[in-house]
Design a protein around this motif. Structure first.
Motif, PDB file in Angstrom:
ATOM      1  N   GLU A   1      24.859 -48.048 -56.737  1.00  0.00           N
ATOM      2  CA  GLU A   1      24.480 -49.444 -56.898  1.00  0.00           C
ATOM      3  C   GLU A   1      23.449 -49.871 -55.854  1.00  0.00           C
ATOM      4  N   LEU A   2      23.635 -49.429 -54.631  1.00  0.00           N
ATOM      5  CA  LEU A   2      22.706 -49.799 -53.560  1.00  0.00           C
ATOM      6  C   LEU A   2      21.584 -48.786 -53.382  1.00  0.00           C
ATOM      7  N   ASP A   3      21.711 -47.643 -54.067  1.00  0.00           N
ATOM      8  CA  ASP A   3      20.732 -46.569 -53.972  1.00  0.00           C
ATOM      9  C   ASP A   3      20.588 -46.090 -52.529  1.00  0.00           C
ATOM     10  N   ILE A   4      21.744 -45.843 -51.897  1.00  0.00           N
ATOM     11  CA  ILE A   4      21.797 -45.347 -50.518  1.00  0.00           C
ATOM     12  C   ILE A   4      22.528 -44.014 -50.520  1.00  0.00           C
ATOM     13  N   GLU A   5      21.989 -43.039 -49.796  1.00  0.00           N
ATOM     14  CA  GLU A   5      22.636 -41.736 -49.654  1.00  0.00           C
ATOM     15  C   GLU A   5      23.159 -41.592 -48.231  1.00  0.00           C
ATOM     16  N   HIS A   6      24.389 -41.118 -48.136  1.00  0.00           N
ATOM     17  CA  HIS A   6      25.033 -40.881 -46.846  1.00  0.00           C
ATOM     18  C   HIS A   6      25.346 -39.390 -46.749  1.00  0.00           C
ATOM     19  N   TYR A   7      25.030 -38.783 -45.609  1.00  0.00           N
ATOM     20  CA  TYR A   7      25.345 -37.372 -45.388  1.00  0.00           C
ATOM     21  C   TYR A   7      26.652 -37.312 -44.613  1.00  0.00           C
ATOM     22  N   LEU A   8      27.726 -36.923 -45.305  1.00  0.00           N
ATOM     23  CA  LEU A   8      29.076 -36.965 -44.745  1.00  0.00           C
ATOM     24  C   LEU A   8      29.755 -35.616 -44.914  1.00  0.00           C
TER      25      LEU A   8
ATOM     26  N   VAL B   1      26.470 -40.671 -52.581  1.00  0.00           N
ATOM     27  CA  VAL B   1      25.434 -41.585 -53.060  1.00  0.00           C
ATOM     28  C   VAL B   1      26.068 -42.861 -53.604  1.00  0.00           C
ATOM     29  N   ASP B   2      25.670 -43.980 -53.038  1.00  0.00           N
ATOM     30  CA  ASP B   2      26.056 -45.292 -53.548  1.00  0.00           C
ATOM     31  C   ASP B   2      25.034 -45.635 -54.631  1.00  0.00           C
TER      32      ASP B   2
END
Length: 128
Positions: free
Chosen positions: A69-76, A66-67
């Motif tokens: 600051e940008l409120d973006i979630e990445h599934y990695l 989860v970023d």
């Protein structure tokens, strides 16, 4: 675009892992993390099933990165390598950020997800 200062973002103490970005981190599809901080600040707080997949079964586990600051979630995928951990498919994060060598990430495991903040971003433009 960064979201405005948000008092709901946890304090930096909630991000105990510091990672200085290298050229390799910015030109490959993986982010290399030092083993000891991940073992101390992430692995003990994972649920049993996820921890078992990472350390015993597959040597990898799918996680949310989860970023904050940008409120973006990445599934990695977090991979247990012999002397380090790596987050593969890191290029997805690079597509959303203009990161440079030498910048610092602060990372921490919260609410079953690995969260991060970028430090030093924009500081070079502040000449008081």
């Amino acid at each position: 675009m960064k979201r405005p200062f948000d008092l709901n973002i946890p304090s930096v103490e909630h991000y105990p892992i510091t990672k200085v970005l290298t050229r390799s981190d910015l030109t490959t599809s993986q982010l290399v993390l030092p083993r000891r901080p991940v073992e101390e600040h992430v692995v003990p707080y994972m649920d049993d099933q996820l921890r078992n997949r990472l350390l015993n079964e597959d040597k990898r586990a799918n996680i949310w990165l989860v970023d904050d600051e940008l409120d973006i979630e990445h599934y990695l995928t977090l991979v247990d390598r012999e002397h380090r951990f790596s987050i593969i498919s890191w290029s997805h994060v690079l597509q959303t950020r203009n990161l440079v060598e030498g910048q610092k990430l602060r990372m921490g495991w919260m609410n079953e997800k690995l969260h991060f903040l970028v430090l030093d971003e924009g500081l070079k433009f502040m000449h008081w």
